[in-house]
Design a protein around this motif. Structure first.
Motif, PDB file in Angstrom:
ATOM      1  N   ARG A 110       0.840  -1.206   0.000  1.00  0.00           N
ATOM      2  CA  ARG A 110       0.000   0.000   0.000  1.00  0.00           C
ATOM      3  C   ARG A 110       0.874   1.255   0.000  1.00  0.00           C
ATOM      4  NH1 ARG A 110      -2.681   3.698   3.279  1.00  0.00           N
ATOM      5  NH2 ARG A 110      -4.872   4.072   2.756  1.00  0.00           N
ATOM      6  N   ALA A 111       1.976   1.238   0.753  1.00  0.00           N
ATOM      7  CA  ALA A 111       2.880   2.388   0.771  1.00  0.00           C
ATOM      8  C   ALA A 111       3.530   2.597  -0.589  1.00  0.00           C
ATOM      9  CB  ALA A 111       3.944   2.199   1.851  1.00  0.00           C
ATOM     10  N   VAL A 112       3.964   1.513  -1.230  1.00  0.00           N
ATOM     11  CA  VAL A 112       4.563   1.624  -2.559  1.00  0.00           C
ATOM     12  C   VAL A 112       3.564   2.226  -3.547  1.00  0.00           C
ATOM     13  CG1 VAL A 112       5.491   0.306  -4.506  1.00  0.00           C
ATOM     14  CG2 VAL A 112       6.227  -0.224  -2.184  1.00  0.00           C
ATOM     15  N   GLY A 113       2.281   1.953  -3.332  1.00  0.00           N
ATOM     16  CA  GLY A 113       1.251   2.512  -4.194  1.00  0.00           C
ATOM     17  C   GLY A 113       1.197   4.029  -4.151  1.00  0.00           C
ATOM     18  N   GLU A 114       1.763   4.637  -3.117  1.00  0.00           N
ATOM     19  CA  GLU A 114       1.783   6.095  -3.018  1.00  0.00           C
ATOM     20  C   GLU A 114       2.740   6.731  -4.027  1.00  0.00           C
ATOM     21  OE1 GLU A 114       2.380   7.442   0.987  1.00  0.00           O
ATOM     22  OE2 GLU A 114       1.003   5.942   1.812  1.00  0.00           O
ATOM     23  N   LEU A 115       3.547   5.921  -4.700  1.00  0.00           N
ATOM     24  CA  LEU A 115       4.420   6.439  -5.749  1.00  0.00           C
ATOM     25  C   LEU A 115       3.641   6.778  -7.019  1.00  0.00           C
ATOM     26  CD1 LEU A 115       7.382   3.959  -5.267  1.00  0.00           C
ATOM     27  CD2 LEU A 115       7.431   6.412  -4.786  1.00  0.00           C
ATOM     28  N   ARG A 116       2.405   6.336  -7.085  1.00  0.00           N
ATOM     29  CA  ARG A 116       1.540   6.729  -8.205  1.00  0.00           C
ATOM     30  C   ARG A 116       1.050   8.157  -7.996  1.00  0.00           C
ATOM     31  NH1 ARG A 116      -0.771   2.457 -11.275  1.00  0.00           N
ATOM     32  NH2 ARG A 116      -0.305   0.355 -10.515  1.00  0.00           N
ATOM     33  N   PRO A 117       0.648   8.848  -9.067  1.00  0.00           N
ATOM     34  CA  PRO A 117       0.736   8.433 -10.472  1.00  0.00           C
ATOM     35  C   PRO A 117       2.170   8.528 -10.977  1.00  0.00           C
ATOM     36  CG  PRO A 117      -0.097  10.665 -10.332  1.00  0.00           C
ATOM     37  CD  PRO A 117       0.022  10.172  -8.915  1.00  0.00           C
ATOM     38  N   TYR A 118       2.559   7.575 -11.803  1.00  0.00           N
ATOM     39  CA  TYR A 118       3.903   7.557 -12.326  1.00  0.00           C
ATOM     40  C   TYR A 118       4.077   8.662 -13.378  1.00  0.00           C
ATOM     41  CZ  TYR A 118       3.753   2.898 -10.274  1.00  0.00           C
ATOM     42  OH  TYR A 118       3.604   1.842  -9.417  1.00  0.00           O
ATOM     43  N   PRO A 119       5.242   9.283 -13.403  1.00  0.00           N
ATOM     44  CA  PRO A 119       5.462  10.348 -14.395  1.00  0.00           C
ATOM     45  C   PRO A 119       5.606   9.783 -15.797  1.00  0.00           C
ATOM     46  CG  PRO A 119       7.487   9.878 -13.215  1.00  0.00           C
ATOM     47  CD  PRO A 119       6.414   9.067 -12.542  1.00  0.00           C
ATOM     48  N   GLN A 120       5.133  10.551 -16.756  1.00  0.00           N
ATOM     49  CA  GLN A 120       5.357  10.191 -18.153  1.00  0.00           C
ATOM     50  C   GLN A 120       6.799  10.548 -18.510  1.00  0.00           C
ATOM     51  OE1 GLN A 120       3.062   8.536 -20.049  1.00  0.00           O
ATOM     52  NE2 GLN A 120       1.967   8.497 -18.079  1.00  0.00           N
ATOM     53  N   VAL A 121       7.323   9.890 -19.504  1.00  0.00           N
ATOM     54  CA  VAL A 121       8.690  10.151 -19.927  1.00  0.00           C
ATOM     55  C   VAL A 121       8.699  11.440 -20.743  1.00  0.00           C
ATOM     56  CG1 VAL A 121      10.715   9.277 -21.134  1.00  0.00           C
ATOM     57  CG2 VAL A 121       9.181   7.684 -19.965  1.00  0.00           C
ATOM     58  N   GLU A 122       9.087  12.525 -20.101  1.00  0.00           N
ATOM     59  CA  GLU A 122       9.193  13.817 -20.772  1.00  0.00           C
ATOM     60  C   GLU A 122      10.674  14.170 -20.861  1.00  0.00           C
ATOM     61  OE1 GLU A 122       6.883  16.568 -18.595  1.00  0.00           O
ATOM     62  OE2 GLU A 122       4.965  15.555 -18.990  1.00  0.00           O
ATOM     63  N   GLY A 123      11.209  14.106 -22.059  1.00  0.00           N
ATOM     64  CA  GLY A 123      12.646  14.252 -22.212  1.00  0.00           C
ATOM     65  C   GLY A 123      13.252  12.865 -22.316  1.00  0.00           C
ATOM     66  N   ASP A 124      14.354  12.622 -21.625  1.00  0.00           N
ATOM     67  CA  ASP A 124      14.974  11.301 -21.734  1.00  0.00           C
ATOM     68  C   ASP A 124      14.665  10.447 -20.510  1.00  0.00           C
ATOM     69  OD1 ASP A 124      16.740  12.016 -19.701  1.00  0.00           O
ATOM     70  OD2 ASP A 124      18.274  12.711 -21.083  1.00  0.00           O
ATOM     71  N   TRP A 125      14.979   9.188 -20.643  1.00  0.00           N
ATOM     72  CA  TRP A 125      14.666   8.208 -19.607  1.00  0.00           C
ATOM     73  C   TRP A 125      15.434   8.489 -18.324  1.00  0.00           C
ATOM     74  CZ3 TRP A 125      18.822   5.626 -17.682  1.00  0.00           C
ATOM     75  CH2 TRP A 125      19.975   5.577 -18.477  1.00  0.00           C
ATOM     76  N   LEU A 126      16.649   9.022 -18.446  1.00  0.00           N
ATOM     77  CA  LEU A 126      17.477   9.250 -17.271  1.00  0.00           C
ATOM     78  C   LEU A 126      16.829  10.268 -16.341  1.00  0.00           C
ATOM     79  CD1 LEU A 126      20.064   8.749 -15.694  1.00  0.00           C
ATOM     80  CD2 LEU A 126      21.211  10.457 -17.130  1.00  0.00           C
TER      81      LEU A 126
END
Length: 228
Positions: free
Chosen positions: A83-99
């Motif tokens: 449940r705590a890991v779920g707080e990392l949502r919403p995941y960011p879209q890749v804007e720019g490069d993956w790094l």
């Protein structure tokens, strides 16, 4: 199934079990409410304060009633972790490069550990890999799709990033900062020489960002033929 057997290495993962048993009266609390109460307890009093009895008391019920939903404290810890890991949502879209996106995710992990310090002690439990944790890995693999390297290297890098971030989180939670103040360094000539050198300009990025960038590029691009 006994509580002892349910806590052993062969226990059925909580994710694959129904939310409540089929016998007995309808329960008064949901699994979600139990997990929320346990997380609140861990946030305020620490992980050692989380017991079936303490969580039941927070819900105004008896410890025995919680076994209609869970088989053991291990189940509870697994659910709390996911449940705590779920707080990392919403995941960011890749804007720019993956790094850039992966560094952002690393910072989000660091903030999550700051919000839930107890998570540092349970995040590496193999039984705690639930739906939200799998979604996290899936998202990271999505971000790393442009990187041309073996998939095993990507999984290793994601795990190493979490490990490094957890080290930074432990460092931040430790009382006081490491210092040589008041220490006689006369017997340590290399330290004396190091401290006598000019410090130079401050890095443009902080240590967390510099470490994450070095880790990600070193592990992923060292053997890759192309990166996005």
């Amino acid at each position: 199934m006994s509580h002892t057997a349910a806590s052993g290495p062969d226990r059925q993962p909580i994710w694959s079990r129904p939310e409540r048993g089929s016998r007995g009266p309808a329960p008064a609390h949901s699994r979600e409410a139990i997990v929320a109460a346990a997380i609140t307890l861990a946030d305020t009093e620490g992980l050692t304060a989380v017991s079936m009895r303490a969580v039941a008391a927070a819900l105004g019920t008896g410890a025995g009633s919680l076994y209609r939903y869970l088989s053991s404290r291990d189940d509870l810890l697994d659910l709390m972790t996911d449940r705590a890991v779920g707080e990392l949502r919403p995941y960011p879209q890749v804007e720019g490069d993956w790094l850039e996106t992966m560094v952002l995710l690393g910072r989000r992990q660091l903030a999550l550990f700051g919000a839930h310090p107890w998570l540092l002690d349970v995040i590496h439990r193999p039984s705690g890999i639930g739906p939200q944790s799998l979604a996290w890995f899936d998202n990271c693999i999505r971000i790393l799709e442009p990187v041309r390297c073996p998939v095993a290297a990507k999984f290793e890098t994601i795990a190493m990033m979490t490990g490094v971030v957890s080290l930074f989180a432990r460092r931040e939670s430790a009382a006081g900062a490491f210092s040589f103040a008041g220490v006689d360094l006369a017997a340590y000539p290399h330290l004396v020489a190091a401290f006598s050198q000019p410090s130079g300009p401050a890095p443009r990025a902080d240590l967390v960002e510099r470490t994450l960038r070095s880790l990600l590029t070193g592990l992923l691009l060292g053997d890759s033929t192309e990166a996005g």
